[in-house]
Write a protein that holds these residues in place. Structure first.
Motif, PDB file in Angstrom:
ATOM      1  N   SER A  95       0.765  -1.078  -0.019  1.00  0.00           N
ATOM      2  CA  SER A  95       0.160  -0.160   0.042  1.00  0.00           C
ATOM      3  C   SER A  95       0.991   1.143   0.013  1.00  0.00           C
ATOM      4  N   PHE A  96       0.284   2.480  -0.133  1.00  0.00           N
ATOM      5  CA  PHE A  96       0.902   3.763  -0.260  1.00  0.00           C
ATOM      6  C   PHE A  96       0.902   4.567   1.097  1.00  0.00           C
ATOM      7  N   ALA A  97       0.276   3.795   2.003  1.00  0.00           N
ATOM      8  CA  ALA A  97       0.239   4.372   3.599  1.00  0.00           C
ATOM      9  C   ALA A  97       1.782   4.722   4.127  1.00  0.00           C
ATOM     10  N   PRO A  98       1.752   5.524   4.968  1.00  0.00           N
ATOM     11  CA  PRO A  98       3.041   5.704   5.661  1.00  0.00           C
ATOM     12  C   PRO A  98       3.272   4.550   6.510  1.00  0.00           C
ATOM     13  N   SER A  99       4.600   4.387   6.802  1.00  0.00           N
ATOM     14  CA  SER A  99       5.274   3.336   7.289  1.00  0.00           C
ATOM     15  C   SER A  99       4.749   2.859   8.704  1.00  0.00           C
ATOM     16  N   LYS A 100       4.399   3.815   9.589  1.00  0.00           N
ATOM     17  CA  LYS A 100       3.965   3.760  10.973  1.00  0.00           C
ATOM     18  C   LYS A 100       2.447   3.145  10.663  1.00  0.00           C
ATOM     19  N   ALA A 101       1.565   3.435   9.831  1.00  0.00           N
ATOM     20  CA  ALA A 101       0.276   3.111   9.666  1.00  0.00           C
ATOM     21  C   ALA A 101       0.430   1.533   9.322  1.00  0.00           C
ATOM     22  N   LYS A 102       1.131   1.126   8.436  1.00  0.00           N
ATOM     23  CA  LYS A 102       1.347   0.019   7.897  1.00  0.00           C
ATOM     24  C   LYS A 102       1.874  -1.050   9.094  1.00  0.00           C
ATOM     25  N   PHE A 103       2.707  -0.653   9.947  1.00  0.00           N
ATOM     26  CA  PHE A 103       3.177  -1.256  11.068  1.00  0.00           C
ATOM     27  C   PHE A 103       2.006  -1.528  11.903  1.00  0.00           C
ATOM     28  N   PHE A 104       1.421  -0.403  12.239  1.00  0.00           N
ATOM     29  CA  PHE A 104       0.374  -0.660  13.091  1.00  0.00           C
ATOM     30  C   PHE A 104      -0.846  -1.790  12.582  1.00  0.00           C
ATOM     31  N   VAL A 105      -1.019  -1.664  11.208  1.00  0.00           N
ATOM     32  CA  VAL A 105      -2.151  -2.662  10.735  1.00  0.00           C
ATOM     33  C   VAL A 105      -1.515  -3.855  10.450  1.00  0.00           C
ATOM     34  N   TRP A 106      -0.227  -3.978  10.330  1.00  0.00           N
ATOM     35  CA  TRP A 106       0.408  -5.411  10.390  1.00  0.00           C
ATOM     36  C   TRP A 106       0.170  -6.398  11.844  1.00  0.00           C
ATOM     37  N   LEU A 109      -3.606  -6.886  12.144  1.00  0.00           N
ATOM     38  CA  LEU A 109      -3.972  -8.192  11.493  1.00  0.00           C
ATOM     39  C   LEU A 109      -3.667  -9.388  12.288  1.00  0.00           C
ATOM     40  N   ARG A 110      -2.521  -9.265  12.671  1.00  0.00           N
ATOM     41  CA  ARG A 110      -1.925 -10.541  13.501  1.00  0.00           C
ATOM     42  C   ARG A 110      -2.364 -10.588  14.917  1.00  0.00           C
ATOM     43  N   ALA A 111      -3.318  -9.637  15.228  1.00  0.00           N
ATOM     44  CA  ALA A 111      -4.183  -9.755  16.649  1.00  0.00           C
ATOM     45  C   ALA A 111      -2.889  -9.314  17.673  1.00  0.00           C
ATOM     46  N   ARG A 112      -1.972  -8.483  17.361  1.00  0.00           N
ATOM     47  CA  ARG A 112      -1.078  -8.414  18.265  1.00  0.00           C
ATOM     48  C   ARG A 112      -0.937  -6.957  18.660  1.00  0.00           C
ATOM     49  N   ILE A 113      -2.013  -6.008  18.709  1.00  0.00           N
ATOM     50  CA  ILE A 113      -2.166  -4.825  19.129  1.00  0.00           C
ATOM     51  C   ILE A 113      -2.593  -5.109  20.857  1.00  0.00           C
ATOM     52  N   GLN A 114      -2.350  -3.791  21.572  1.00  0.00           N
ATOM     53  CA  GLN A 114      -2.528  -4.407  22.879  1.00  0.00           C
ATOM     54  C   GLN A 114      -3.907  -4.058  23.492  1.00  0.00           C
ATOM     55  N   SER A 115      -4.511  -5.010  23.023  1.00  0.00           N
ATOM     56  CA  SER A 115      -6.215  -5.079  23.294  1.00  0.00           C
ATOM     57  C   SER A 115      -6.062  -5.753  24.846  1.00  0.00           C
ATOM     58  N   ARG A 116      -7.177  -5.848  25.532  1.00  0.00           N
ATOM     59  CA  ARG A 116      -7.071  -6.320  26.767  1.00  0.00           C
ATOM     60  C   ARG A 116      -7.226  -7.641  26.834  1.00  0.00           C
ATOM     61  N   ALA A 117      -7.462  -8.323  25.859  1.00  0.00           N
ATOM     62  CA  ALA A 117      -7.400  -9.560  25.885  1.00  0.00           C
ATOM     63  C   ALA A 117      -5.920 -10.170  25.710  1.00  0.00           C
ATOM     64  N   ALA A 118      -4.979  -9.338  25.001  1.00  0.00           N
ATOM     65  CA  ALA A 118      -3.682  -9.516  25.027  1.00  0.00           C
ATOM     66  C   ALA A 118      -2.888  -9.165  26.400  1.00  0.00           C
ATOM     67  N   LEU A 119      -3.404  -8.259  27.002  1.00  0.00           N
ATOM     68  CA  LEU A 119      -3.017  -7.914  28.258  1.00  0.00           C
ATOM     69  C   LEU A 119      -3.289  -8.995  29.329  1.00  0.00           C
ATOM     70  N   LEU A 120      -4.474  -9.592  29.069  1.00  0.00           N
ATOM     71  CA  LEU A 120      -4.856 -10.874  29.958  1.00  0.00           C
ATOM     72  C   LEU A 120      -3.811 -11.810  29.842  1.00  0.00           C
ATOM     73  N   ARG A 121      -3.628 -12.096  28.427  1.00  0.00           N
ATOM     74  CA  ARG A 121      -2.511 -13.234  28.260  1.00  0.00           C
ATOM     75  C   ARG A 121      -1.417 -13.039  28.771  1.00  0.00           C
ATOM     76  N   LYS A 122      -0.865 -11.974  28.963  1.00  0.00           N
ATOM     77  CA  LYS A 122       0.329 -11.563  29.454  1.00  0.00           C
ATOM     78  C   LYS A 122       0.208 -11.487  31.037  1.00  0.00           C
ATOM     79  N   HIS A 123      -0.778 -11.576  31.669  1.00  0.00           N
ATOM     80  CA  HIS A 123      -1.079 -11.686  32.835  1.00  0.00           C
ATOM     81  C   HIS A 123      -0.811  -9.918  33.424  1.00  0.00           C
ATOM     82  N   ILE A 124      -1.134  -9.194  32.704  1.00  0.00           N
ATOM     83  CA  ILE A 124      -1.095  -7.735  33.160  1.00  0.00           C
ATOM     84  C   ILE A 124      -2.333  -7.445  33.767  1.00  0.00           C
ATOM     85  N   LEU A 125      -3.524  -7.966  33.380  1.00  0.00           N
ATOM     86  CA  LEU A 125      -4.946  -7.670  33.374  1.00  0.00           C
ATOM     87  C   LEU A 125      -5.554  -8.992  33.991  1.00  0.00           C
TER      88      LEU A 125
END
Length: 198
Positions: A95-106, A109-125
């Motif tokens: 895509s022609f999006a800025p690099s930061k935007a591409k990295f966020f969307v990558w 898409l891999r469900a690696r953003i810091q959702s609360r479910a991810a924080l639960l898996r890491k035992h933070i919540l």
């Protein structure tokens, strides 16, 4: 073993240095229950490991220059050949999006953003803290943040996107209107909308 690693007193120590003495000596005195579980698993895996003083003869022949330095270009080419390609890779990286935007969307898409479910898996919540503050859903996943929450759905409706009921971040690349705009332009527009989304 992320929980066990978080209990390491010298996280940058080499594997040989840790195995050269008792693994338990490389950890803090008191471990959480989850860390004890991971330690037991690690010890089972290490039961058959034998260290050797002999030089390491393994090498990636295709990825080294004559002087022994790593050839990054060759390594990158090796990574791009064979294996299983992510179906959404070209959607993001072509895509022609800025690099930061591409990295966020990558990451999205891999469900690696810091959702609360991810924080639960890491035992933070805790499980009680892992819900959505906006709509009360008991588990805030990446899918929920982007498509499931009532606030997110109202956003997509406002920008004119009709999403399937079971919309997921992993299938996001298939929702872009490539026929109308052309593949790369459609993915760029989609990525930029995602970055601007709530």
């Amino acid at each position: 073993m992320p929980v066990l690693f978080s209990h390491a007193t010298k996280p940058h120590a080499s594997t040989a240095a840790v195995l050269g003495k008792a693994v338990r000596e490389s950890l803090v005195t008191r471990l959480t229950v989850e860390a004890e579980r991971e330690l037991a698993h690690v010890m089972r895996l290490l039961a058959t490991v034998q260290l050797s003083d002999a030089p390491d003869s393994r090498s990636l022949v295709r990825c080294f220059k004559k002087g022994g330095d790593l050839a990054v270009g060759d390594l990158y080419s090796l990574l791009l050949t064979g294996g299983i390609a992510a179906p959404y890779a070209s959607f993001v990286w072509d895509s022609f999006a800025p690099s930061k935007a591409k990295f966020f969307v990558w990451l999205l898409l891999r469900a690696r953003i810091q959702s609360r479910a991810a924080l639960l898996r890491k035992h933070i919540l805790t499980a009680e803290e892992a819900g959505c503050d906006i709509c009360g859903e008991p588990l805030e996943t990446a899918d929920h943040i982007m498509f499931g929450c009532s606030f997110a759905r109202s956003f997509w409706s406002a920008v004119g996107w009709t999403l399937p009921e079971d919309a997921s971040v992993e299938s996001l690349h298939s929702y872009a209107a490539a026929d109308a705009f052309g593949k790369n332009t459609a993915s760029t527009m989609t990525i930029l909308e995602l970055v601007e989304a709530p």
